[in-house]
Design an enzyme around this catalytic site. Structure first.
Site, PDB file in Angstrom:
ATOM      1  N   SER A  39       0.783  -1.255  -0.073  1.00 55.90           N
ATOM      2  CA  SER A  39       0.107  -0.041  -0.084  1.00 55.90           C
ATOM      3  C   SER A  39       0.930   1.324   0.093  1.00 55.90           C
ATOM      4  O   SER A  39       0.420   1.958  -0.670  1.00 55.90           O
ATOM      5  CB  SER A  39      -1.014   0.017   1.468  1.00 55.90           C
ATOM      6  OG  SER A  39      -1.794  -1.021   0.886  1.00 55.90           O
ATOM      7  N   GLY A 109      -5.545  -3.360  -7.092  1.00 57.23           N
ATOM      8  CA  GLY A 109      -6.456  -2.377  -6.522  1.00 57.23           C
ATOM      9  C   GLY A 109      -6.198  -1.016  -6.469  1.00 57.23           C
ATOM     10  O   GLY A 109      -6.660   0.016  -6.948  1.00 57.23           O
ATOM     11  N   ARG A 137     -14.302  -5.651 -10.305  1.00 54.09           N
ATOM     12  CA  ARG A 137     -14.370  -5.110  -9.186  1.00 54.09           C
ATOM     13  C   ARG A 137     -15.071  -3.698  -9.179  1.00 54.09           C
ATOM     14  O   ARG A 137     -14.854  -3.002 -10.237  1.00 54.09           O
ATOM     15  CB  ARG A 137     -12.711  -5.174  -8.345  1.00 54.09           C
ATOM     16  CG  ARG A 137     -12.342  -6.553  -8.213  1.00 54.09           C
ATOM     17  CD  ARG A 137     -10.861  -6.215  -7.838  1.00 54.09           C
ATOM     18  NE  ARG A 137     -10.683  -5.700  -6.215  1.00 54.09           N
ATOM     19  CZ  ARG A 137      -9.594  -5.670  -5.595  1.00 54.09           C
ATOM     20  NH1 ARG A 137      -8.401  -5.983  -6.284  1.00 54.09           N
ATOM     21  NH2 ARG A 137      -9.705  -4.869  -4.523  1.00 54.09           N
ATOM     22  N   SER A 183     -14.896   0.820  -1.039  1.00 55.66           N
ATOM     23  CA  SER A 183     -13.653   0.381  -1.118  1.00 55.66           C
ATOM     24  C   SER A 183     -13.263   1.943  -0.640  1.00 55.66           C
ATOM     25  O   SER A 183     -13.631   2.899  -0.868  1.00 55.66           O
ATOM     26  CB  SER A 183     -13.089   0.281  -2.550  1.00 55.66           C
ATOM     27  OG  SER A 183     -11.670   0.435  -2.572  1.00 55.66           O
ATOM     28  N   ASP A 330      -8.323  -7.251   5.594  1.00 53.87           N
ATOM     29  CA  ASP A 330      -7.444  -8.230   4.686  1.00 53.87           C
ATOM     30  C   ASP A 330      -7.157  -9.232   5.518  1.00 53.87           C
ATOM     31  O   ASP A 330      -6.595 -10.541   5.029  1.00 53.87           O
ATOM     32  CB  ASP A 330      -6.212  -7.518   4.215  1.00 53.87           C
ATOM     33  CG  ASP A 330      -6.548  -6.349   3.057  1.00 53.87           C
ATOM     34  OD1 ASP A 330      -5.452  -5.714   2.647  1.00 53.87           O
ATOM     35  OD2 ASP A 330      -7.610  -6.573   2.608  1.00 53.87           O
ATOM     36  N   HIS A 357     -12.961  -8.184  -3.398  1.00 50.33           N
ATOM     37  CA  HIS A 357     -11.513  -8.117  -3.306  1.00 50.33           C
ATOM     38  C   HIS A 357     -11.193  -8.987  -4.392  1.00 50.33           C
ATOM     39  O   HIS A 357     -11.867  -9.047  -5.570  1.00 50.33           O
ATOM     40  CB  HIS A 357     -11.110  -8.478  -2.296  1.00 50.33           C
ATOM     41  CG  HIS A 357     -11.162  -7.142  -1.112  1.00 50.33           C
ATOM     42  ND1 HIS A 357     -10.532  -7.264   0.262  1.00 50.33           N
ATOM     43  CD2 HIS A 357     -11.271  -5.856  -1.394  1.00 50.33           C
ATOM     44  CE1 HIS A 357     -10.743  -6.183   0.776  1.00 50.33           C
ATOM     45  NE2 HIS A 357     -10.985  -5.269  -0.148  1.00 50.33           N
TER      46      HIS A 357
HETATM   47  O1  LIG Z   1      -5.630   1.684  -0.141  1.00 48.24           O
HETATM   48  C1  LIG Z   1      -4.911   0.518   0.076  1.00 48.24           C
HETATM   49  O2  LIG Z   1      -3.698   0.254  -0.056  1.00 48.24           O
HETATM   50  C2  LIG Z   1      -5.820  -0.735   0.368  1.00 48.24           C
HETATM   51  C3  LIG Z   1      -7.145  -0.567   0.824  1.00 48.24           C
HETATM   52  C4  LIG Z   1      -7.679  -1.852   1.203  1.00 48.24           C
HETATM   53  O3  LIG Z   1      -8.707  -2.151  -0.106  1.00 48.24           O
HETATM   54  P1  LIG Z   1     -10.298  -1.639   0.229  1.00 48.24           P
HETATM   55  O4  LIG Z   1     -10.395  -0.516   0.632  1.00 48.24           O
HETATM   56  O5  LIG Z   1     -10.740  -1.912  -1.358  1.00 48.24           O
HETATM   57  O6  LIG Z   1     -11.061  -2.715   0.891  1.00 48.24           O
HETATM   58  C5  LIG Z   1      -6.966  -3.211   1.359  1.00 48.24           C
HETATM   59  O7  LIG Z   1      -8.011  -4.202   1.330  1.00 48.24           O
HETATM   60  C6  LIG Z   1      -6.026  -3.219   0.218  1.00 48.24           C
HETATM   61  O8  LIG Z   1      -5.282  -4.353   0.615  1.00 48.24           O
HETATM   62  C7  LIG Z   1      -5.003  -2.011   0.076  1.00 48.24           C
HETATM   63  C1  LIG Z   2      -7.849  -6.154  -1.506  1.00 44.21           C
HETATM   64  C2  LIG Z   2      -6.419  -6.321  -1.668  1.00 44.21           C
HETATM   65  O1  LIG Z   2      -5.510  -5.707  -2.582  1.00 44.21           O
HETATM   66  P1  LIG Z   2      -6.113  -4.577  -3.495  1.00 44.21           P
HETATM   67  O2  LIG Z   2      -7.431  -4.157  -3.461  1.00 44.21           O
HETATM   68  O3  LIG Z   2      -5.188  -3.418  -3.482  1.00 44.21           O
HETATM   69  O4  LIG Z   2      -6.006  -5.215  -4.885  1.00 44.21           O
HETATM   70  C3  LIG Z   2      -5.460  -7.223  -0.734  1.00 44.21           C
HETATM   71  O5  LIG Z   2      -4.051  -6.985  -1.055  1.00 44.21           O
HETATM   72  O6  LIG Z   2      -6.099  -7.899   0.077  1.00 44.21           O
END
Ligand SMILES: O=C(O)C1=C[C@@H](OP(=O)(O)O)[C@@H](O)[C@H](O)C1
Ligand SMILES: C=C(OP(=O)(O)O)C(=O)O
Length: 447
Positions: A39, A109, A137, A183, A330, A357
Protein backbone atom coordinates in the site's frame (compact mmCIF):
# COMPACT_ATOMS: atom_id res chain seq x y z
CA UNK A 1 -8.79 -20.08 -13.81
CA UNK A 2 -6.02 -17.67 -12.74
CA UNK A 3 -5.39 -14.68 -15.01
CA UNK A 4 -1.70 -15.35 -15.67
CA UNK A 5 -1.34 -12.12 -17.66
CA UNK A 6 -1.38 -10.31 -14.30
CA UNK A 7 1.65 -12.31 -13.13
CA UNK A 8 4.54 -9.90 -13.66
CA UNK A 9 8.23 -10.68 -14.33
CA UNK A 10 8.59 -10.36 -10.55
CA UNK A 11 6.24 -13.33 -10.03
CA UNK A 12 7.34 -16.86 -9.10
CA UNK A 13 6.34 -20.52 -9.45
CA UNK A 14 5.42 -20.25 -13.13
CA UNK A 15 4.24 -23.65 -14.37
CA UNK A 16 3.77 -24.91 -10.79
CA UNK A 17 0.17 -26.01 -10.28
CA UNK A 18 0.19 -27.30 -6.73
CA UNK A 19 2.15 -27.07 -3.52
CA UNK A 20 1.84 -29.45 -0.59
CA UNK A 21 2.56 -27.97 2.82
CA UNK A 22 3.60 -30.21 5.73
CA UNK A 23 3.96 -29.21 9.38
CA UNK A 24 7.49 -28.31 10.56
CA UNK A 25 9.11 -30.92 12.76
CA UNK A 26 10.16 -28.17 15.16
CA UNK A 27 8.35 -25.04 16.36
CA UNK A 28 9.11 -22.06 14.14
CA UNK A 29 11.72 -19.86 15.75
CA UNK A 30 13.07 -17.08 13.60
CA UNK A 31 13.65 -13.40 12.90
CA UNK A 32 11.79 -12.37 9.76
CA UNK A 33 12.51 -9.29 7.67
CA UNK A 34 9.43 -8.46 5.60
CA UNK A 35 9.56 -6.34 2.44
CA UNK A 36 7.95 -2.92 2.12
CA UNK A 37 4.21 -2.35 2.34
CA UNK A 38 2.35 -2.84 -0.93
CA UNK A 39 0.00 0.00 0.00
CA UNK A 40 2.80 2.41 0.87
CA UNK A 41 4.89 1.41 -2.15
CA UNK A 42 2.21 2.28 -4.69
CA UNK A 43 1.20 5.48 -2.91
CA UNK A 44 4.81 6.67 -2.80
CA UNK A 45 5.50 5.76 -6.44
CA UNK A 46 2.45 7.57 -7.83
CA UNK A 47 2.88 10.66 -5.66
CA UNK A 48 6.61 10.81 -6.45
CA UNK A 49 5.75 10.59 -10.15
CA UNK A 50 3.46 13.63 -9.78
CA UNK A 51 5.97 15.60 -7.69
CA UNK A 52 8.46 18.28 -8.67
CA UNK A 53 12.00 16.87 -8.53
CA UNK A 54 13.69 13.53 -8.00
CA UNK A 55 12.47 11.28 -5.15
CA UNK A 56 14.20 8.30 -3.60
CA UNK A 57 11.87 5.61 -2.22
CA UNK A 58 13.68 3.01 -0.10
CA UNK A 59 12.24 -0.34 0.88
CA UNK A 60 9.75 -0.79 -1.96
CA UNK A 61 7.93 -4.08 -2.40
CA UNK A 62 9.04 -6.09 -5.44
CA UNK A 63 5.79 -7.86 -6.26
CA UNK A 64 3.21 -7.95 -9.06
CA UNK A 65 1.20 -5.01 -7.68
CA UNK A 66 4.29 -2.79 -7.52
CA UNK A 67 5.53 -3.98 -10.90
CA UNK A 68 2.36 -2.90 -12.72
CA UNK A 69 2.47 0.43 -10.93
CA UNK A 70 6.05 0.99 -12.09
CA UNK A 71 5.29 -0.13 -15.64
CA UNK A 72 2.25 2.15 -15.84
CA UNK A 73 4.29 5.14 -14.68
CA UNK A 74 7.02 4.35 -17.21
CA UNK A 75 4.35 4.11 -19.94
CA UNK A 76 3.31 7.61 -18.88
CA UNK A 77 6.86 8.76 -19.59
CA UNK A 78 8.12 8.89 -16.02
CA UNK A 79 11.84 8.28 -15.57
CA UNK A 80 11.82 5.60 -12.88
CA UNK A 81 14.90 3.55 -11.98
CA UNK A 82 14.82 0.51 -9.68
CA UNK A 83 17.99 -0.37 -7.76
CA UNK A 84 17.31 -3.39 -5.55
CA UNK A 85 14.46 -2.25 -3.29
CA UNK A 86 14.99 1.43 -3.99
CA UNK A 87 13.09 3.46 -6.60
CA UNK A 88 14.47 6.72 -7.98
CA UNK A 89 11.60 8.67 -9.52
CA UNK A 90 11.88 11.87 -11.57
CA UNK A 91 8.55 13.59 -11.06
CA UNK A 92 6.62 15.37 -13.83
CA UNK A 93 4.91 18.07 -11.75
CA UNK A 94 1.47 16.73 -12.68
CA UNK A 95 2.01 16.98 -16.44
CA UNK A 96 2.27 13.40 -17.76
CA UNK A 97 5.08 13.33 -20.36
CA UNK A 98 3.26 10.76 -22.51
CA UNK A 99 -0.21 12.20 -23.20
CA UNK A 100 -1.36 8.97 -24.83
CA UNK A 101 -0.74 5.33 -24.00
CA UNK A 102 -1.95 1.89 -22.96
CA UNK A 103 -1.83 1.31 -19.22
CA UNK A 104 -2.17 -2.16 -17.69
CA UNK A 105 -2.92 -2.25 -13.94
CA UNK A 106 -2.81 -6.04 -13.49
CA UNK A 107 -4.85 -7.18 -10.47
CA UNK A 108 -3.68 -4.25 -8.35
CA UNK A 109 -6.58 -2.39 -6.77
CA UNK A 110 -4.26 0.39 -5.64
CA UNK A 111 -3.07 1.04 -9.20
CA UNK A 112 -6.55 0.56 -10.65
CA UNK A 113 -8.10 3.13 -8.29
CA UNK A 114 -5.19 5.56 -7.82
CA UNK A 115 -4.12 6.05 -11.45
CA UNK A 116 -7.45 7.23 -12.99
CA UNK A 117 -7.66 10.29 -10.73
CA UNK A 118 -3.99 11.12 -11.29
CA UNK A 119 -4.54 10.93 -15.05
CA UNK A 120 -7.76 12.96 -14.90
CA UNK A 121 -5.76 15.73 -13.22
CA UNK A 122 -3.53 15.91 -16.32
CA UNK A 123 -4.08 16.34 -20.05
CA UNK A 124 -4.18 13.34 -22.35
CA UNK A 125 -6.02 10.22 -23.36
CA UNK A 126 -5.11 6.75 -22.13
CA UNK A 127 -6.57 3.26 -22.39
CA UNK A 128 -6.65 1.45 -19.05
CA UNK A 129 -6.95 -2.31 -18.82
CA UNK A 130 -6.55 -4.80 -15.98
CA UNK A 131 -6.95 -8.43 -15.03
CA UNK A 132 -10.18 -10.29 -15.64
CA UNK A 133 -11.05 -9.89 -11.96
CA UNK A 134 -10.33 -6.16 -12.12
CA UNK A 135 -13.12 -5.78 -14.68
CA UNK A 136 -15.47 -7.27 -12.05
CA UNK A 137 -14.29 -5.14 -9.10
CA UNK A 138 -16.19 -1.96 -8.22
CA UNK A 139 -14.95 1.43 -9.44
CA UNK A 140 -18.15 3.14 -10.63
CA UNK A 141 -18.40 5.61 -7.75
CA UNK A 142 -14.88 6.87 -8.37
CA UNK A 143 -15.33 7.14 -12.13
CA UNK A 144 -18.61 9.04 -11.68
CA UNK A 145 -16.82 11.52 -9.43
CA UNK A 146 -14.04 11.94 -12.01
CA UNK A 147 -16.62 12.52 -14.74
CA UNK A 148 -18.22 15.24 -12.61
CA UNK A 149 -14.74 16.70 -12.21
CA UNK A 150 -14.26 16.97 -15.99
CA UNK A 151 -12.78 13.64 -17.09
CA UNK A 152 -13.97 11.94 -20.25
CA UNK A 153 -14.67 8.20 -20.00
CA UNK A 154 -15.40 5.69 -22.76
CA UNK A 155 -16.10 2.13 -21.54
CA UNK A 156 -14.75 -0.68 -23.69
CA UNK A 157 -16.78 -3.52 -22.21
CA UNK A 158 -19.09 -3.06 -19.21
CA UNK A 159 -20.31 0.41 -18.23
CA UNK A 160 -18.46 2.00 -15.27
CA UNK A 161 -15.86 -0.75 -15.13
CA UNK A 162 -12.47 -1.71 -16.49
CA UNK A 163 -11.38 -1.52 -19.31
CA UNK A 164 -11.95 2.06 -20.39
CA UNK A 165 -10.44 5.04 -22.19
CA UNK A 166 -9.88 8.02 -19.90
CA UNK A 167 -9.54 11.57 -21.24
CA UNK A 168 -7.79 13.85 -18.79
CA UNK A 169 -8.98 17.46 -18.94
CA UNK A 170 -7.81 18.61 -15.53
CA UNK A 171 -9.86 18.31 -12.32
CA UNK A 172 -12.28 21.15 -11.57
CA UNK A 173 -11.86 20.99 -7.79
CA UNK A 174 -14.56 22.40 -5.50
CA UNK A 175 -17.11 20.05 -3.91
CA UNK A 176 -17.13 16.31 -4.74
CA UNK A 177 -19.49 13.65 -3.39
CA UNK A 178 -18.01 10.17 -2.96
CA UNK A 179 -19.00 6.92 -1.26
CA UNK A 180 -16.53 4.68 0.57
CA UNK A 181 -18.75 1.74 1.45
CA UNK A 182 -17.30 -0.53 -1.27
CA UNK A 183 -13.66 0.53 -1.09
CA UNK A 184 -11.48 3.08 0.68
CA UNK A 185 -9.33 3.23 -2.44
CA UNK A 186 -11.76 5.53 -4.28
CA UNK A 187 -11.20 8.42 -1.87
CA UNK A 188 -7.49 7.61 -1.59
CA UNK A 189 -7.20 7.87 -5.36
CA UNK A 190 -9.02 11.20 -5.49
CA UNK A 191 -7.02 12.58 -2.56
CA UNK A 192 -3.71 11.80 -4.27
CA UNK A 193 -4.72 13.78 -7.36
CA UNK A 194 -6.64 16.59 -5.62
CA UNK A 195 -3.75 19.05 -5.09
CA UNK A 196 -3.47 19.36 -8.89
CA UNK A 197 -7.14 20.34 -9.33
CA UNK A 198 -7.87 23.79 -10.78
CA UNK A 199 -9.07 24.95 -7.37
CA UNK A 200 -9.03 23.51 -3.82
CA UNK A 201 -11.16 20.37 -3.45
CA UNK A 202 -13.56 19.32 -0.71
CA UNK A 203 -14.53 15.65 -0.78
CA UNK A 204 -17.86 14.97 0.94
CA UNK A 205 -17.94 11.31 1.94
CA UNK A 206 -21.37 9.68 1.88
CA UNK A 207 -21.84 7.22 4.76
CA UNK A 208 -19.18 4.93 6.21
CA UNK A 209 -15.81 4.40 4.56
CA UNK A 210 -14.46 0.88 4.93
CA UNK A 211 -10.88 0.35 6.15
CA UNK A 212 -10.53 4.08 6.72
CA UNK A 213 -6.98 3.71 8.10
CA UNK A 214 -5.83 3.30 4.52
CA UNK A 215 -7.11 6.83 3.83
CA UNK A 216 -4.99 8.04 6.73
CA UNK A 217 -2.03 6.28 5.12
CA UNK A 218 -2.76 8.27 1.98
CA UNK A 219 -2.92 11.56 3.87
CA UNK A 220 0.34 10.75 5.65
CA UNK A 221 2.06 9.96 2.36
CA UNK A 222 0.76 13.21 0.83
CA UNK A 223 2.22 15.05 3.84
CA UNK A 224 5.60 13.37 3.28
CA UNK A 225 5.60 14.93 -0.16
CA UNK A 226 4.58 18.37 1.12
CA UNK A 227 0.81 18.55 0.78
CA UNK A 228 -1.43 18.79 3.86
CA UNK A 229 -4.94 17.40 3.35
CA UNK A 230 -7.36 18.18 6.18
CA UNK A 231 -9.85 15.61 7.48
CA UNK A 232 -13.04 16.64 9.29
CA UNK A 233 -14.43 13.44 10.79
CA UNK A 234 -17.52 15.21 12.15
CA UNK A 235 -18.59 16.46 8.74
CA UNK A 236 -17.11 13.40 7.02
CA UNK A 237 -15.15 15.59 4.59
CA UNK A 238 -11.59 15.98 3.33
CA UNK A 239 -10.30 19.35 2.23
CA UNK A 240 -7.28 19.49 -0.07
CA UNK A 241 -5.55 22.77 -0.95
CA UNK A 242 -4.18 23.42 -4.43
CA UNK A 243 -0.47 22.75 -4.65
CA UNK A 244 2.24 20.46 -5.91
CA UNK A 245 4.11 17.58 -4.32
CA UNK A 246 7.78 18.13 -3.62
CA UNK A 247 10.24 15.29 -4.16
CA UNK A 248 11.62 13.62 -1.06
CA UNK A 249 13.58 10.63 0.19
CA UNK A 250 11.42 8.19 2.09
CA UNK A 251 11.93 4.78 3.69
CA UNK A 252 8.84 2.58 3.66
CA UNK A 253 7.57 0.46 6.55
CA UNK A 254 7.42 -3.31 6.10
CA UNK A 255 4.11 -4.78 4.94
CA UNK A 256 2.17 -5.56 8.12
CA UNK A 257 -0.45 -7.53 6.21
CA UNK A 258 2.36 -9.91 5.23
CA UNK A 259 3.81 -9.89 8.77
CA UNK A 260 0.44 -11.23 10.01
CA UNK A 261 1.02 -14.55 8.25
CA UNK A 262 4.37 -15.01 9.98
CA UNK A 263 2.98 -13.95 13.35
CA UNK A 264 0.19 -16.50 12.80
CA UNK A 265 2.82 -19.19 12.13
CA UNK A 266 4.25 -18.62 15.62
CA UNK A 267 0.73 -18.76 17.07
CA UNK A 268 -0.12 -22.01 15.31
CA UNK A 269 3.11 -23.87 16.01
CA UNK A 270 3.65 -22.65 19.61
CA UNK A 271 6.75 -21.03 18.12
CA UNK A 272 8.45 -17.64 18.05
CA UNK A 273 8.63 -15.03 15.31
CA UNK A 274 10.38 -11.66 15.55
CA UNK A 275 9.82 -9.02 12.91
CA UNK A 276 11.69 -5.72 12.74
CA UNK A 277 11.06 -2.18 11.50
CA UNK A 278 7.51 -1.96 12.83
CA UNK A 279 6.61 0.53 15.57
CA UNK A 280 3.31 -1.01 16.63
CA UNK A 281 2.13 2.10 18.47
CA UNK A 282 2.85 4.43 15.52
CA UNK A 283 2.00 2.56 12.34
CA UNK A 284 -1.11 3.46 10.35
CA UNK A 285 -1.31 0.03 8.75
CA UNK A 286 -4.61 -1.33 10.16
CA UNK A 287 -3.59 -5.01 10.13
CA UNK A 288 -1.47 -4.28 13.23
CA UNK A 289 -4.72 -5.10 15.05
CA UNK A 290 -3.79 -8.75 14.53
CA UNK A 291 -1.42 -8.52 17.52
CA UNK A 292 -4.28 -7.82 19.94
CA UNK A 293 -6.23 -10.78 18.56
CA UNK A 294 -3.23 -13.07 18.90
CA UNK A 295 -2.97 -11.98 22.55
CA UNK A 296 -6.69 -12.68 22.96
CA UNK A 297 -6.03 -16.17 21.54
CA UNK A 298 -3.39 -16.78 24.20
CA UNK A 299 -0.16 -15.72 22.53
CA UNK A 300 2.42 -13.47 24.14
CA UNK A 301 3.25 -10.37 22.11
CA UNK A 302 6.16 -8.00 22.74
CA UNK A 303 6.03 -4.61 21.04
CA UNK A 304 9.58 -3.36 21.25
CA UNK A 305 10.60 0.30 21.42
CA UNK A 306 13.23 -0.64 18.85
CA UNK A 307 10.64 -1.53 16.21
CA UNK A 308 10.80 -5.23 16.93
CA UNK A 309 7.58 -7.21 17.33
CA UNK A 310 7.81 -10.66 18.89
CA UNK A 311 5.03 -13.25 18.91
CA UNK A 312 5.30 -16.30 21.14
CA UNK A 313 2.72 -18.99 20.33
CA UNK A 314 0.74 -21.09 22.76
CA UNK A 315 -0.15 -24.77 23.08
CA UNK A 316 -3.89 -24.15 22.72
CA UNK A 317 -5.33 -21.17 20.87
CA UNK A 318 -8.37 -19.62 22.51
CA UNK A 319 -11.60 -18.78 20.64
CA UNK A 320 -15.10 -17.94 21.79
CA UNK A 321 -15.31 -14.37 20.53
CA UNK A 322 -16.62 -12.15 17.74
CA UNK A 323 -14.42 -9.74 15.76
CA UNK A 324 -15.31 -6.71 13.66
CA UNK A 325 -13.01 -6.79 10.63
CA UNK A 326 -14.24 -3.41 9.35
CA UNK A 327 -10.89 -1.68 9.89
CA UNK A 328 -8.55 -4.50 8.92
CA UNK A 329 -10.52 -6.80 6.66
CA UNK A 330 -7.51 -8.16 4.75
CA UNK A 331 -6.86 -10.39 7.79
CA UNK A 332 -10.30 -12.01 7.77
CA UNK A 333 -8.84 -14.98 5.89
CA UNK A 334 -5.88 -15.31 8.24
CA UNK A 335 -8.12 -15.41 11.30
CA UNK A 336 -10.43 -17.89 9.54
CA UNK A 337 -7.45 -20.17 8.83
CA UNK A 338 -6.38 -20.15 12.48
CA UNK A 339 -9.89 -20.53 13.88
CA UNK A 340 -10.26 -24.34 13.44
CA UNK A 341 -7.39 -24.73 15.93
CA UNK A 342 -9.05 -22.56 18.61
CA UNK A 343 -10.96 -24.09 21.50
CA UNK A 344 -14.25 -22.33 20.68
CA UNK A 345 -15.92 -20.71 17.64
CA UNK A 346 -14.69 -17.40 16.22
CA UNK A 347 -17.01 -15.04 14.32
CA UNK A 348 -15.76 -12.39 11.91
CA UNK A 349 -18.19 -9.65 10.83
CA UNK A 350 -18.41 -6.21 9.13
CA UNK A 351 -16.43 -7.42 6.11
CA UNK A 352 -19.06 -7.56 3.35
CA UNK A 353 -16.88 -5.47 1.03
CA UNK A 354 -14.23 -8.21 0.80
CA UNK A 355 -16.62 -10.02 -1.49
CA UNK A 356 -15.33 -7.46 -4.05
CA UNK A 357 -11.63 -8.09 -3.42
CA UNK A 358 -9.43 -10.47 -5.45
CA UNK A 359 -12.30 -12.92 -5.15
CA UNK A 360 -15.51 -13.19 -3.12
CA UNK A 361 -13.38 -13.91 -0.09
CA UNK A 362 -16.23 -14.81 2.29
CA UNK A 363 -17.71 -17.37 -0.07
CA UNK A 364 -14.27 -18.68 -1.05
CA UNK A 365 -12.94 -19.25 2.47
CA UNK A 366 -16.20 -20.93 3.55
CA UNK A 367 -16.04 -23.26 0.55
CA UNK A 368 -12.42 -24.23 1.20
CA UNK A 369 -12.87 -24.74 4.96
CA UNK A 370 -15.78 -27.09 4.19
CA UNK A 371 -13.46 -29.10 1.91
CA UNK A 372 -11.34 -29.58 5.07
CA UNK A 373 -14.48 -30.84 6.92
CA UNK A 374 -14.42 -27.75 9.12
CA UNK A 375 -17.83 -26.51 10.26
CA UNK A 376 -18.38 -22.97 9.08
CA UNK A 377 -21.38 -20.64 8.83
CA UNK A 378 -21.40 -17.99 6.11
CA UNK A 379 -22.98 -14.61 6.85
CA UNK A 380 -23.56 -11.70 4.48
CA UNK A 381 -20.71 -9.74 6.10
CA UNK A 382 -18.51 -12.51 7.45
CA UNK A 383 -18.39 -16.02 8.85
CA UNK A 384 -18.25 -18.18 11.95
CA UNK A 385 -15.62 -20.93 12.13
CA UNK A 386 -15.87 -23.81 14.60
CA UNK A 387 -13.03 -25.85 16.12
CA UNK A 388 -12.15 -28.97 14.15
CA UNK A 389 -9.41 -31.19 12.72
CA UNK A 390 -8.84 -30.33 9.04
CA UNK A 391 -8.98 -33.39 6.81
CA UNK A 392 -6.50 -33.72 3.91
CA UNK A 393 -7.74 -31.81 0.89
CA UNK A 394 -6.73 -30.08 -2.36
CA UNK A 395 -7.68 -26.44 -1.93
CA UNK A 396 -8.46 -23.76 -4.51
CA UNK A 397 -6.96 -20.29 -4.14
CA UNK A 398 -9.16 -18.29 -6.59
CA UNK A 399 -6.19 -16.33 -8.02
CA UNK A 400 -6.07 -14.62 -4.62
CA UNK A 401 -2.74 -14.21 -2.81
CA UNK A 402 -4.41 -13.95 0.61
CA UNK A 403 -6.40 -17.15 0.06
CA UNK A 404 -3.14 -18.95 -0.77
CA UNK A 405 -1.17 -17.52 2.15
CA UNK A 406 -3.97 -18.04 4.68
CA UNK A 407 -4.85 -21.59 3.61
CA UNK A 408 -1.15 -22.54 3.65
CA UNK A 409 -1.09 -21.78 7.39
CA UNK A 410 -3.42 -24.73 7.93
CA UNK A 411 -0.71 -26.96 6.48
CA UNK A 412 1.54 -26.00 9.40
CA UNK A 413 -0.79 -27.83 11.79
CA UNK A 414 -2.62 -30.42 9.69
CA UNK A 415 -1.29 -33.10 7.36
CA UNK A 416 -2.32 -33.44 3.73
CA UNK A 417 -2.89 -29.81 2.83
CA UNK A 418 -2.26 -29.09 -0.84
CA UNK A 419 -3.16 -25.82 -2.53
CA UNK A 420 -3.56 -24.91 -6.18
CA UNK A 421 -1.76 -22.13 -8.07
CA UNK A 422 0.87 -21.13 -5.47
CA UNK A 423 2.15 -18.45 -7.84
CA UNK A 424 -0.79 -16.18 -6.97
CA UNK A 425 1.15 -15.11 -3.86
CA UNK A 426 3.31 -12.98 -6.19
CA UNK A 427 0.75 -10.21 -5.94
CA UNK A 428 2.29 -9.13 -2.62
CA UNK A 429 4.71 -11.78 -1.32
CA UNK A 430 6.65 -13.72 -4.00
CA UNK A 431 8.96 -15.37 -1.46
CA UNK A 432 6.20 -16.69 0.81
CA UNK A 433 6.76 -20.39 0.23
CA UNK A 434 10.55 -20.08 0.34
CA UNK A 435 10.10 -18.38 3.72
CA UNK A 436 7.83 -21.20 4.90
CA UNK A 437 10.48 -23.73 3.86
CA UNK A 438 13.17 -21.75 5.71
CA UNK A 439 10.96 -21.85 8.82
CA UNK A 440 10.92 -25.66 8.64
CA UNK A 441 7.64 -26.40 6.88
CA UNK A 442 7.65 -29.16 4.28
CA UNK A 443 7.09 -27.45 0.91
CA UNK A 444 6.71 -29.71 -2.15
CA UNK A 445 5.86 -28.22 -5.53
CA UNK A 446 4.15 -30.13 -8.33
CA UNK A 447 4.05 -29.03 -11.97
O1 LIG B 1 -5.54 1.55 -0.09
C1 LIG B 1 -4.94 0.46 0.03
O2 LIG B 1 -3.70 0.34 -0.06
C2 LIG B 1 -5.74 -0.75 0.33
C3 LIG B 1 -7.04 -0.63 0.73
C4 LIG B 1 -7.90 -1.77 1.09
O3 LIG B 1 -8.80 -2.02 0.04
P1 LIG B 1 -10.38 -1.66 0.16
O4 LIG B 1 -10.49 -0.34 0.84
O5 LIG B 1 -10.83 -1.64 -1.26
O6 LIG B 1 -10.99 -2.77 0.97
C5 LIG B 1 -7.08 -3.05 1.33
O7 LIG B 1 -7.97 -4.18 1.35
C6 LIG B 1 -6.03 -3.23 0.27
O8 LIG B 1 -5.26 -4.41 0.55
C7 LIG B 1 -5.07 -2.06 0.19
C1 LIG C 1 -7.64 -6.24 -1.46
C2 LIG C 1 -6.33 -6.30 -1.62
O1 LIG C 1 -5.61 -5.62 -2.58
P1 LIG C 1 -6.05 -4.54 -3.66
O2 LIG C 1 -7.46 -4.10 -3.35
O3 LIG C 1 -5.04 -3.43 -3.48
O4 LIG C 1 -5.94 -5.23 -5.00
C3 LIG C 1 -5.45 -7.14 -0.77
O5 LIG C 1 -4.20 -6.98 -0.89
O6 LIG C 1 -5.98 -7.94 0.04
Amino acid sequence: MPDLEARSPWSVHQGIHQVKISPPRLKVNSVIRVSGSKSLTNRALIIAAMAEGISRIEGILRSDDAYWCIESLRELGIDLAIEGDTAIVTGCGGKWPAPRGQLYVGAAGTVARFLPAALAAGQGEWTLTGSKRMSERPIEQLLMALTDQGAGLQYLNQEHAYPFVLQGNGLNGGNVQLAGNLSSQFVSGLLVAAPYANQPMTIHMQGVTVQREYVNMTIDMMRSFGVEAAEDLEQNIYHIPSGKYSACTIKLEPDISTCCYFWAMAALTEGYIRTEGIYADRTRQPDIEMLEVLERMGCTVVRGEDGAVEVHGTSQLRGGFELSMARWSDQTLTIAAMAPFADAPITMKDAAHIRHHECDRISAICTELRKLSIRVEEHADGLTVYPGHPEPALLDTYDDHRMAMALSLIGLKAEGITILDPGCISKTCPDYFSRLRELGAGIHFFA
